[in-house]
Design an enzyme around this catalytic site. Structure first.
Site, PDB file in Angstrom:
ATOM      1  CB  ILE A   1     -20.074 -59.625  29.109  1.00 53.13           C
ATOM      2  CG1 ILE A   1     -20.692 -58.252  29.419  1.00 53.13           C
ATOM      3  CG2 ILE A   1     -19.956 -59.858  27.602  1.00 53.13           C
ATOM      4  CD1 ILE A   1     -22.132 -58.074  28.969  1.00 53.13           C
TER       5      ILE A   1
ATOM      6  CE  LYS B   1     -28.009 -55.903  34.968  1.00 55.35           C
ATOM      7  NZ  LYS B   1     -28.218 -54.652  35.749  1.00 55.35           N
TER       8      LYS B   1
ATOM      9  CD  GLU C   1     -35.834 -56.910  23.569  1.00 57.09           C
ATOM     10  OE1 GLU C   1     -35.873 -57.102  24.795  1.00 57.09           O
ATOM     11  OE2 GLU C   1     -36.790 -57.108  22.810  1.00 57.09           O
TER      12      GLU C   1
HETATM   13 MO1  MOS Z   1     -37.614 -59.524  20.774  1.00 53.97          MO
HETATM   14  S1  MOS Z   1     -38.561 -57.931  19.896  1.00 53.97           S
HETATM   15  O1  MOS Z   1     -38.746 -59.781  22.071  1.00 53.97           O
HETATM   16  O2  MOS Z   1     -37.434 -60.808  19.761  1.00 53.97           O
END
Ligand code: MOS
Length: 708
Positions: A600, A671, A675
């Site tokens: 992070i 990583k 999302e």
């Molecule tokens: Mo993201 S939905 O690939 O900006």
């Protein structure tokens, strides 16, 4: 508080909260290097879903006060054809506007007015009369119309099959065979889609909030039949992207064409209502999920068949089957992905495209499977963990799903949880796994140490509010041993080295690694310069001054590790709900997400990403959806009736980032984190609703009418 890992506040945070930060539509002539005033555009959108324009009466608009130009399909200059559909980078395709008289969806731009003021443009646009001939439109997602195989990626189908699914499923002790429906969602970023175009001779500059500036540049150049080196795209600040600004849109094309004809800069923003059709949305998806389980609770067979809506003229696929392919260790796994071409606006990426909705279906079905075999849903997921992606056969480079589930269960008090009725509320708890594939995309960066001792970092990466500017500042400062104030990060300009741009959770590690490599290269150059001399900071600065500044470049591209490993970020989502026995209202008193996403860089911005994703998951579970009405239009078209969560919907919510070492993905061990936070969040809530009420709602969102 400067180094990697610290929760440094956003570098540009103060400018943003005080209103000093300028977004595309805010820009004035001096800020775009123009000497003339900027003209204003306004658009007229179609009011049928399919058919053609019979007549367009623009006379009143043309004679209206202050109007300088009215563009329609009748006078639009030649543009390239739409596509190609098989372009490597879908956001770099040609997107002609007003190419012909055809109407392909309700809310498609059909006319554009440019005037000396916004008010003049809007008034003139309102006077335009359009007559249509409507054809039968297909706007309902069902298995009857427009179903096609999903397009190939690099010659490969996204369908997968490992082992004998049908045989294994047929003989499983417990069989789950369920259908889930996830709805349309629209982008509701605070910043609207807007552009300003200005020409300098035959060179075009477009300011537009594109998450991937290089793709927008290629696409605009193709559309307008221009050499790419005559087009520059600039996106300094973006007020929310979420995938909704991965494509460029008609605003950029229309401003560019109008500015060329009028020899004056033109700006235009879609209105909030127009955003709901003139930009992209999340596909509605139908999911059939089947899971076979042994008496002991071992998953032996998984299948996920997904059908996602796409526009009649497009091939976007909201690929929902990554979770089925890689989350659990079953010996037989098969997935299929189909698209349904409908007379609706284009669907495209929305935060965690595919996985956000795929995880709603899969992780609810997993909960159904755990119940069918009498297992605790946390223990069931742990029992079926895998070190190897069963579909690719490659080991995960790092995977701490079990640690996330265990740490989450401990913090959430999973063992001590209490379901049941409290007054008029039914209390329940739910859990779900989260996964998002990790990607590095080719990216480059340039760093310059100025004679004044300031480090200037340049790359065409963008910051849609995620914290990119800040983490790149941290990476550069730490790598060169400078205080953060000595680092200036400049993004969002196709004049700078090309990067992945922002999207797909690949932005931070791709551009971060490029900046890191550029800083290492700069350090090597400085070492060479000081070879044989004393290397005191004073000497370095003097030598840099004599050289007029020192510049170095660095880059990263995915390497061999992608052939040997599967890479993904993981997480565990926990939720508690209270469902009102009289009204069916569902509240969410507690949400906890525990994530393992490699190293992070900034604890604060990373956690904000996770929390934002979880809140969107709550929205998807309980609140957010659009519907297509009988005319084929998106029924919700403003923020008053397109509902998203507000602060009152969010109670006790927390996100925890487990320390994790990622050995192969990139030099910094990062990583993706943008999302994974939404994945599984909605399923955890839906599973909690089942725990509270005994009712499985398989059509999202779980609104009170569906519960009662
Ligand atoms: Mo993201 S939905 O690939 O900006």
């Amino acid at each position: 508080m400067t180094g990697i890992g610290n929760g440094v506040p956003r570098v540009e945070g103060r400018a943003k909260v005080t209103g000093a930060a300028l977004y595309t539509f805010d820009l004035q002539p001096s800020e775009i290097g123009a000497t003339q005033p900027i003209l204003h555009g306004a658009a007229v959108l179609s009011t049928i879903a399919c058919g053609r324009i019979l007549a367009l009466d623009t006379a009143a608009a043309e004679h209206s006060t202050g109007v300088r130009l009215v563009l329609t399909h009748r006078n639009m200059p030649p543009q390239a054809e739409w596509g190609p559909l098989n372009a490597n980078v879908r956001f770099a395709r040609a997107q002609p506007v007003f190419g012909d008289e055809q109407v392909r969806y309700f809310g498609e731009p059909v006319a554009f007015v440019v005037a000396e003021s916004f008010e003049c443009a809007r008034a003139a646009a309102a006077s335009i009369q359009v007559q249509y001939e409507a054809d039968q439109a297909h706007t309902v997602l069902d298995s009857e119309h427009g179903i096609d195989p999903a397009p190939l990626h690099g010659g490969q189908s996204s369908d997968s099959s490992v082992g004998d699914f049908h045989g294994t499923f047929a003989t499983a002790r417990h069989r789950i065979d369920v259908q889930y429906e996830t709805p349309y969602q629209n982008h509701a970023a605070i910043e609207l889609q807007a552009s300003i175009a200005a020409w300098d001779g035959d060179h075009l500059t477009v300011h537009t909030p594109a998450q991937i500036t290089s793709a927008a540049r290629t696409g605009l150049a193709r559309t307008l039949n221009l050499p790419e080196d005559r087009v520059r795209v600039v996106a300094r600040l973006i007020g929310g992207g979420f995938g909704g600004k991965l494509p460029y849109f008609a605003d950029a094309v229309l401003c560019a064409v109008a500015a060329r004809q009028l020899r004056q800069p033109v700006k235009f923003s879609f209105t909030r209502q127009q955003m709901f059709t003139a930009t992209t949305h999340r596909s509605a998806v139908s999911h059939r999920v089947r899971i076979g389980v042994t008496t002991e609770g071992r998953i032996t067979a998984i299948s996920h068949d997904a059908v996602s809506q796409t526009a009649s003229f497009d091939n976007y696929v909201d690929g929902s089957t990554a979770g089925a392919k890689g989350l659990y260790g079953a010996k037989a796994i098969r997935t299929t992905q189909r698209i349904a071409r409908l007379d609706l606006p284009r669907s495209d990426s929305m935060r965690s495209p595919g996985d956000a909705n795929g995880s709603m279906a899969l992780e609810c079905a997993i909960d159904e499977a755990a119940h069918a075999c009498g297992q605790d849903p946390v223990a069931f997921r742990i029992l079926n963990d895998t070190r190897v992606n069963p579909t690719t056969g490659r080991p995960y480079s790092s995977r701490h799903l079990v640690a996330c589930l265990q740490e989450g269960a401990r913090r959430f008090g999973w063992e001590e949880r209490r379901s049941g009725r409290k007054g008029e509320w039914l209390i329940g708890q739910g859990v779900a796994s989260a996964m998002r594939d990790n990607l590095v995309r080719p990216s480059a960066a340039q760093v310059t140490l100025t004679p004044a001792g300031q480090l200037v970092v340049r790359l065409d990466m963008t910051d849609p509010g995620t914290g990119t500017i800040t983490i790149l500042t941290q990476i550069a400062a730490e790598t060169l041993g400078l205080p953060m104030e000595k680092v200036t990060v400049m993004l969002g300009d196709t004049d700078f080295p090309k990067t992945s741009g922002s999207g797909g959770s690949f932005g931070a590690e791709s551009s971060g690694s490029a900046v890191y490599e550029a800083c290492l290269a700069l350090r090597r150059r400085l070492d060479d310069m000081t070879k044989g001399r004393d290397a005191s900071p004073e000497t370095v600065l003097r030598l840099v001054g004599e050289a007029g500044g020192v510049t170095a470049e660095g880059k990263i591209a995915p390497g061999d590790e992608t052939k040997r490993y599967s890479e993904a970020s993981f997480g565990a989502q926990f939720a508690e709900v209270a469902v009102n026995v009289h009204t069916g209202e569902t509240r969410v008193p507690r949400m906890l997400g525990v994530f393992a996403c490699g190293r992070i860089i900034n604890e604060r911005t990373a956690r904000s990403q996770a929390l934002g994703g979880m809140i969107w998951g709550l929205s998807s579970a309980l609140i957010e959806a659009n519907n297509v009405d009988h005319r084929g239009q998106m029924a919700m078209r403003d923020l008053a009736n397109y509902h998203v969560p507000v602060l009152a919907d969010i109670q006790n919510i927390d996100a925890v980032l487990l320390p994790e070492t990622e050995p192969v993905a990139n030099p910094l061990g990062m990583k993706g984190i943008g999302e994974v936070g939404i994945n599984g969040a909605a399923a955890a809530i839906a599973n909690a609703v089942f725990d509270a009420t005994g009712i499985r709602i398989r059509r999202f969102p779980i609104t009170l009418d569906r519960l009662l």
